[in-house]
Design an enzyme around this catalytic site. Structure first.
Site, PDB file in Angstrom:
ATOM      1  N   ASP A 154      42.874  48.457  47.890  1.00 23.86           N
ATOM      2  CA  ASP A 154      42.368  47.169  47.131  1.00 23.86           C
ATOM      3  C   ASP A 154      41.306  46.320  48.579  1.00 23.86           C
ATOM      4  OD1 ASP A 154      41.138  46.513  45.203  1.00 23.86           O
ATOM      5  OD2 ASP A 154      43.264  45.477  44.511  1.00 23.86           O
ATOM      6  N   ASP A 211      36.037  44.675  38.485  1.00 18.02           N
ATOM      7  CA  ASP A 211      37.651  45.191  36.454  1.00 18.02           C
ATOM      8  C   ASP A 211      37.218  45.665  35.793  1.00 18.02           C
ATOM      9  OD1 ASP A 211      38.763  44.803  39.307  1.00 18.02           O
ATOM     10  OD2 ASP A 211      40.129  44.055  38.261  1.00 18.02           O
TER      11      ASP A 211
HETATM   12  C1  GLA Z   1      42.087  44.094  41.840  1.00 23.65           C
HETATM   13  C2  GLA Z   1      41.527  45.465  41.282  1.00 23.65           C
HETATM   14  C3  GLA Z   1      42.317  45.806  40.336  1.00 23.65           C
HETATM   15  C4  GLA Z   1      44.062  46.283  40.068  1.00 23.65           C
HETATM   16  C5  GLA Z   1      44.383  44.495  40.259  1.00 23.65           C
HETATM   17  C6  GLA Z   1      45.771  44.388  41.313  1.00 23.65           C
HETATM   18  O1  GLA Z   1      41.194  43.366  40.533  1.00 23.65           O
HETATM   19  O2  GLA Z   1      40.151  45.831  40.971  1.00 23.65           O
HETATM   20  O3  GLA Z   1      42.459  47.509  39.188  1.00 23.65           O
HETATM   21  O4  GLA Z   1      44.548  46.637  41.281  1.00 23.65           O
HETATM   22  O5  GLA Z   1      43.547  43.959  41.442  1.00 23.65           O
HETATM   23  O6  GLA Z   1      46.114  42.898  41.489  1.00 23.65           O
END
Ligand code: GLA
Length: 559
Positions: A154, A211
């Site tokens: 990430d 997301d």
């Molecule tokens: C980000 C990622 C998500 C998830 C969250 C976890 O937002 O894009 O897919 O992994 O972090 O905290």
């Protein structure tokens, strides 16, 4: 003598080629088709523990998901303890993973599944737990020891790293390679242009979107980042030309089975539309629902064998739109066996017939058609196909054509149309931007499509935008200067403020090459003349709520 020389030269070239492909690249072996699995985030967010995840591993087997092709069980954020151990190593949260992560991985493997894990490239994860910055080698080695097969990396807080995204991911790639264990690397950077800055050199997949959320607007938005013009110039018709075996566009994980804000009688259609889009777009299929309580309808969507076969087709072409009007779309994915998959989708409330002619996809005459959801042949159809009376969120996925020579794909956009390739001046408005966020820029006009006037002079070249606006061009290391004159457009609200910035690469790289600082509607134009030698991706940003700005005569000077 000459012949001997040529012979030796050829032998050396052949040996070097063999050596470098076998040494340098584990990529062709890894993720030759889009990865399939399950990830904990969409189902449980932070609420994970070893008991639950063991139950999920069991359910992957008993539900038939594993046998349908879902192989990775990926543990997302919040698995780790808030502190590293005395040797600086990551450890599982002692309360929620008391048996440790190696044992978790062993359990996953014992079910015939593969083990995936989450980390972040900065000092903290998105949930504020220890990230991998400055621990890259140790963490990758730890993962390898635990038997990890897949790493989701990430990007929260990565703008603090002070490193380009391409540099960050190269470091992780090297650290992974040093372990000797093949581990898929999944770039999670919310769609910050990994297809432009070279994600494919470092990883097997990269996010194209922010997301995903469990409602149809979000699902359609994510699909458009990969399959439409949400993130790239419309000329690309989606990001299909940047994907292929070993390197995939990832519009984020699945929410099949989790849909909210959708009438009950639309849920199955919504799940099918979501899954159909991900299959045709050759997207990674990472289920995100609680598999322990999956109902029969959701299961039949996630395990639909002929849909999965389209997603996993070995030719690895990402599907692209061949029709799009008023929320009605048709996508085509040419397959390895000479046939093509077609997805007909109606995103609108009003029912519609949606048609495509065989000509559009390189076929003609009579062609066999098969319904891939129903797994039923629809007969031989002349000239084209109409999906009749598709209601709101309804879709149909068919396979058309006879087996034989693979069909040609659509024409990809040639490099010189989106990358600086010339010496001398290239106006950026003569190149397609490769990435954008927020409002799309307007070429050779203001945002409202009027002539650009700068310091009272009308210019024919330039880029008009509305704040906030960010877009990226491929300089490809071929340009030495970036020049433009910037000014806010007089149509901006009187009280508005704007700010122009030029960046090297993406937001996470955080390398500002030029900054206008705050400007108002009355500010004089500012001249930009900045060194961009070696810059691969040039990002232009205009900040300012409801403000309009112009990059007059934005151009690069090629080497
Ligand atoms: C980000 C990622 C998500 C998830 C969250 C976890 O937002 O894009 O897919 O992994 O972090 O905290």
């Amino acid at each position: 003598m000459n012949r001997l020389y040529v012979l030796c030269f050829c032998v050396v070239v052949v040996l070097r080629t063999c050596f470098s492909t076998s040494m340098a690249d584990d990529k062709p072996m890894l993720a030759g088709t889009p990865p399939m699995g399950w990830n904990s985030w969409n189902a449980f967010e932070k609420d994970i523990d070893e008991k639950k995840l063991r139950e999920i591993a069991d359910a992957m087997v008993t539900s038939g998901m594993r046998d349908a092709g879902y192989e990775y069980l990926v543990i997302d954020d919040a698995w780790m303890a808030p502190k590293r151990d005395s040797k600086g190593r990551l450890v599982g949260d002692p309360k929620r993973f008391p048996s440790g992560m190696k044992a978790m991985g062993d359990y996953i493997h014992s079910k015939g599944l593969k083990f995936g894990i989450y980390e972040d490239r900065a000092d903290l994860t998105c949930q504020g737990l220890p990230g991998s910055l400055d621990h890259e080698e140790l963490d990758m080695a730890t993962f390898a020891e635990w038997g990890v097969d897949y790493i989701k990396l990430d990007s929260c807080h990565a703008e603090r790293n002070g490193r380009m995204s391409s540099v960050d991911y190269a470091i992780f790639r090297k650290a992974i390679q040093a372990t000797g264990r093949p581990m898929v690397l999944s770039i999670s950077d919310f769609g910050n242009a990994a297809w432009a800055w070279g994600g494919k050199k470092y990883a097997q997949l990269w996010r194209t979107s922010n997301d995903i959320y469990p409602w149809m607007d979000s699902i359609y938005y994510c699909a458009q980042t990969s399959g439409g013009d949400q993130k790239s110039h419309p000329a690309f018709n989606g990001l299909w030309q940047f994907a292929g075996p070993g390197h995939w566009n990832d519009p984020d994980m699945l929410h099949v089975g989790n849909l909210k804000h959708i009438p009950d009688d639309r849920k199955e259609a919504g799940n099918q539309a979501h899954f159909g889009l991900w299959c045709i777009l050759a997207a990674p299929l990472m289920a995100g629902n609680d598999l322990r309580s999956m109902n029969a309808s959701v299961k039949s969507v996630l395990t639909a064998p002929e849909l999965i076969a389209v997603n996993q087709d070995p030719r690895g072409i990402q599907g692209y739109k061949v029709f799009s009007k008023d929320g009605r779309e048709v996508y085509c994915k040419p397959l390895a066996d000479g046939t093509a998959a077609l997805l007909f989708l109606n995103k609108r409330r009003e029912s519609a017939d949606i048609s495509v002619s065989w000509k559009t996809i390189g076929l003609s005459g009579k062609q066999p058609v098969r319904d891939l959801w129903a797994r039923r042949d629809l007969g031989t159809i002349d000239g084209g196909f109409t999906a009749k009376d598709l209601g709101w969120h309804e879709s149909l996925m068919v396979k058309v054509g006879k087996k034989g020579k693979p069909l040609p794909t659509a024409a990809p956009v040639p490099l010189e149309k989106y990358t600086v390739t010339r010496t001398g001046v290239t106006y950026l408005s003569d190149l397609y931007y490769i990435w954008k966020a927020h409002h799309a820029p307007v070429y050779d006009a203001t945002f409202a499509n009027k002539p650009i006037v700068i310091n009272k002079e009308t210019v024919t070249k330039g880029i008009g935008c509305k704040g906030k606006s960010a877009f990226m061009f491929m300089a490809g290391g071929k340009a030495k200067r970036f020049r433009a004159r910037v000014q806010m457009n007089p149509s901006s609200p009187a009280s508005s403020e704007g700010r122009f910035k030029v960046y090297n690469e993406d937001f996470f790289a955080n390398k500002v090459l030029w900054d206008s600082k705050k400007m108002t509607r009355d500010s004089n134009a500012l001249d930009i003349d900045v060194d961009i030698s070696g810059v691969q991706c040039l990002m232009l940003v205009f900040e300012g709520k409801d403000a309009f700005g112009n990059w007059a005569e934005a151009r690069v000077i090629g080497k």
